[in-house]
Design an enzyme around this catalytic site. Sequence first.
Site, PDB file in Angstrom:
ATOM      1  N   ASP A  21       0.935  -1.341   0.087  1.00 33.77           N
ATOM      2  CA  ASP A  21      -0.046   0.004  -0.202  1.00 33.77           C
ATOM      3  C   ASP A  21       0.967   1.050  -0.062  1.00 33.77           C
ATOM      4  O   ASP A  21       1.730   1.377   0.744  1.00 33.77           O
ATOM      5  CB  ASP A  21      -0.919  -0.058   1.172  1.00 33.77           C
ATOM      6  CG  ASP A  21      -1.682   1.350   1.286  1.00 33.77           C
ATOM      7  OD1 ASP A  21      -2.647   1.241   0.160  1.00 33.77           O
ATOM      8  OD2 ASP A  21      -1.608   2.029   2.159  1.00 33.77           O
TER       9      ASP A  21
ATOM     10  N   GLU B 219       1.486  -0.153  -4.694  1.00 32.33           N
ATOM     11  CA  GLU B 219       0.850   0.967  -5.304  1.00 32.33           C
ATOM     12  C   GLU B 219       1.615   2.364  -5.226  1.00 32.33           C
ATOM     13  O   GLU B 219       2.139   2.570  -3.928  1.00 32.33           O
ATOM     14  CB  GLU B 219      -0.294   1.217  -4.159  1.00 32.33           C
ATOM     15  CG  GLU B 219      -1.326   2.314  -4.645  1.00 32.33           C
ATOM     16  CD  GLU B 219      -1.979   2.958  -3.490  1.00 32.33           C
ATOM     17  OE1 GLU B 219      -2.985   3.509  -3.605  1.00 32.33           O
ATOM     18  OE2 GLU B 219      -1.751   2.414  -2.356  1.00 32.33           O
TER      19      GLU B 219
END
Length: 581
Positions: free
Chosen positions: A244, A281
Amino acid sequence: MQFEVWAPQADRVTLHCEGATGALERDPDRAGWWRGEAEARDGTRYGFALDDGPVLPDPRSRRQPDGPDGLSAVVDQGIYAWRTERAGRPLPGAVLYELHVGTCTREGTLDAAAERLEHLAELGITHVELMPLSPFPGRHGWGYEGVSLWAVHEPYGGPEALKRFVDRAHELGLGVVLDVVHNHFGPSGNHLPAFGPYLTDTHQTPWGAAVNLDAPGSDEVRAYLVQSALAWLRDYRIDGLRLDAVHALKDTRACHFLEELSTAVDALAADLGRPLSLIAESDLNDPRLITAREAGGLGLHAQWNDDFHHTLHVALTGESQGYYADFARAPMAGLAKTLTGGWFHDGTYSSFRGRRHGRPLDRSRTAAHRLLGYGQTHDQVGNRAQGDRLAATVSPGLLACAATLTLTAPFTPMLFMGEEWAAGTPWQFFTDHTDPELAEAVRRGRRREFAAHGWAEEDVPDPQDPATRERSCLDWSELDREPHARVLAWYRRLIALRHEQPDLTDPDLADTKVAYDERERWLAFRRGDVRVAVNLAKEPAAIPLGPRKADVLAAWEPVEAPGADGVLHVPGESGVVLLQG
């Protein structure tokens, strides 16, 4: 059984194990570590008290039966009897499916989600990407405010349920990717700062103090994160990790944390004899993330490509607010640029950021599968004020065009759960904070954020209202009804073509050739012998494909193959895939 914990600032550490207590001793070989032995078995509850303070859960707890604030529980990883071998699935040629356990079904458990895996296998999915599973206070949430990074959220079913899920996925030939959060810890239930310098004020993130990756004590914090990642891959046989928001990993050390992580994961893959993937990401548009370490990169295997999403979304909807402004001037040209160059912002000026952004990809050495392309994700749906999906905004024909571009583009495609049948349910932002002050702060913050964009306060769903989560649960009864059934059949056909036609998984990003008409709103591209055309306008389009004979492989609306003039006549809001001889 031996217990150990890193607590460099403590003068005394006491182990509390099944009602018994015992002092731990300093480890002479590892500074800041304490160790000791006690009788324990699978399920034994335990915790640590620092300097006679309250009993706290183990930072490396494998199970939190009573939530993040409760005692930890021993997990014997050898008890579960695996039914499948450690086969593994590589990333090249993959089709990913992002899934949130808590809303995939109304039951909101891993076992209930596992019952839907046959649907994904029949659809042609290769990897299920699970949103974060680490424990967080309450029952329902997105998962990005987790703590206890080695454990599985108990309301989802705990560690045994995750093993059952992975086992079932592997039985069906599906890989499993797990979303992990290393850039911050949840605001509630996080006891790590009591044990050591897991956070640092040296850097700030949108969530407050940064995770300590480069300040004093950071060696152990980095090891904590790396070893938790390896535990998911090793103990649960996960096939890859989605990392993330890596742009929020603040690290000034010469060897970046991501390089350290990729080195460790590649070593584990070699040891296990199966492929393991790290998918970032990232908001950086920095090729170094997905460049091999030996070539000066960080060695990650792939990253999400928001630029493709943004250009596609603007082309479909015409929206131009916020970061969409950068893509709104000429969306068809933007699509052409991303399809051939990977990124829209590759050193160009970003009006949203007020500066230049990104760096060009070297198409000669960057395989196309290293970028993930998607038309919807949990972020891009859930961070809208009402969590409305594309299906709530555009016609089934435009949804078909989005699917056509996503599933035939050079990138590794990823779907967001329910997208494949144009799910009518929204996916909204929901929380279940047990701290009343935090719950109210989140509620106010969400409403204030969207009020700045013109939304009335009463139109922004209350994250704490259980009905917000309920509205976000998939309705699986939609699959057999129109227009959902037709959209689902289209996704199945496109995914089948991706598996059948080698040109659609060709890793050569430079081989994609694009033509488009901004005013007429059509775009066509070539990948080897495969031709793809989409018409986003309501009116039919005449698209020149050239003189070579072409056969129609799939079409959303009926079309005839191009005649001798090489012109393809495409109905409005429709997509076509052809094969040229």
